[in-house]
Scaffold this active site. Structure first.
Site: not given
Length: 252
Positions: A47-50, A78
Site C-alpha cells: 500500500f502507498e502508505s508503506g 511511503t
C-alpha cells in the site's frame, strides 16, 4: 448480481499468485483480499502508505488507516513503498481516474484550464509512479462519456501515451495498462495499435450500450466474450471482506 461484484471479481483475476501488487483504497482493496483468499494466497500486497502485506480484521477506509496495519509484515512509509516501484519489484498496480483516453492515459489533476479549472482534482499522488514503473497496470473506472474521453483535459499519468513505442521513447520501463475494469465490462488494448478495445461484457450489456458510454470508438470483443458470474464462494467472500458494502455492493 451487482456490477460492483462483477468488477471486484474481474479485478481479482488480474492478480497472479506470488506477485507483488500495489493496491489503493476502494474496490482494488476488496479485489486484492479476494485474490489472496482464493487463487493468489502468496501475493504480496503493498500500500502507498508503506504498509506491506497486512491481514486486517476489518476493511480499512484508507491506505493510511490504522486498521490496515494489523498483521502487516512491515510498515516502512511511503518512500519505501514507492522505492519498490523504482526497483522494479512491483508486478501489478491498480489505478483510478477522473478521465481516461483511448491509450489509457489518465487525468486526475483538473477539468478545464489548469490555472482556472472547472474542477480541481486531487492530482497524481503515487499514480504516476505506479503507471510508469509497475510491470503492468489495471485501471478501474466506471463508464461515462465525461470519463472516457477522446482528449484529456490534462495528462497526469501515462498509459500508452500516443501509441506503440511511445513509452519506450519516454523512458518508461513498465508495460503500461493491460486492462480497464468498468461497470459494463472488461476492456483491454489492441496489441498492434495499443488503443482500447472491448474484451468481455458483463451479463446483459450489449456492445452498443457500452459504446454509448465511451467517448471514442471501441473495437468489439473477438468471439464470445461474456464475463462469467462470480460463484457462490466468491459472493460469500465478498460479503465477508466488505460486509457493509462500503466499496462493493452486492445488489444494484
Amino acid at each position: 448480481m451487482s456490477r460492483d461484484a462483477l468488477m471486484a471479481a474481474a479485478a481479482a483475476r488480474e492478480i497472479g499468485n506470488g506477485e507483488v501488487a500495489f493496491i489503493g483504497t476502494g474496490l482494488p482493496m476488496v479485489a486484492a483480499y479476494l485474490a489472496k483468499a482464493t487463487h493468489a494466497p502468496d501475493v504480496t500486497l503493498v500500500f502507498e502508505s508503506g504498509i506491506i502485506d497486512p491481514a486486517p480484521l476489518e476493511l480499512a477506509t484508507g491506505v493510511g488507516e490504522y486498521r490496515l496495519a494489523y498483521g502487516a509484515t512491515a510498515i516502512r512509509g511511503t518512500r519505501a513503498a514507492l522505492s519498490l516501484l523504482q526497483q522494479g519489484k512491483v508486478d501489478i498496480g491498480f489505478l483510478g481516474t477522473a478521465e481516461i483516453d483511448a491509450y489509457g492515459n489518465l487525468n486526475s489533476t483538473a477539468i478545464g484550464a489548469y490555472r482556472r479549472p472547472e474542477v480541481r482534482l486531487p492530482g497524481s499522488g503515487g499514480a504516476n509512479d505506479i503507471a510508469s514503473m509497475a510491470a503492468r497496470t489495471v485501471i478501474i473506472a466506471r463508464t461515462g462519456k465525461r470519463r472516457f474521453v477522446e482528449r484529456l483535459n490534462y495528462l497526469t499519468t501515462p498509459g500508452h501515451l500516443t501509441g506503440p513505442g511511445a513509452r519506450e521513447v519516454a523512458g518508461l520501463p513498465g508495460a503500461g495498462p493491460v486492462r480497464v475494469i468498468t461497470d459494463m465490462g472488461v476492456l483491454g488494448f489492441d496489441p498492434e495499435t495499443l488503443r482500447m478495445r472491448a474484451e468481455r461484457l458483463f451479463p446483459g450489456v450489449t456492445m452498443e450500450a457500452l459504446q454509448a458510454e465511451i467517448g471514442f470508438p471501441l473495437a468489439p470483443p473477438e468471439g464470445p466474450a461474456q464475463e462469467p458470474y462470480p460463484g457462490s464462494e466468491t459472493i460469500a467472500l465478498l460479503r465477508h471482506i466488505d460486509p457493509e458494502g462500503t466499496y462493493v455492493k452486492l445488489e444494484d
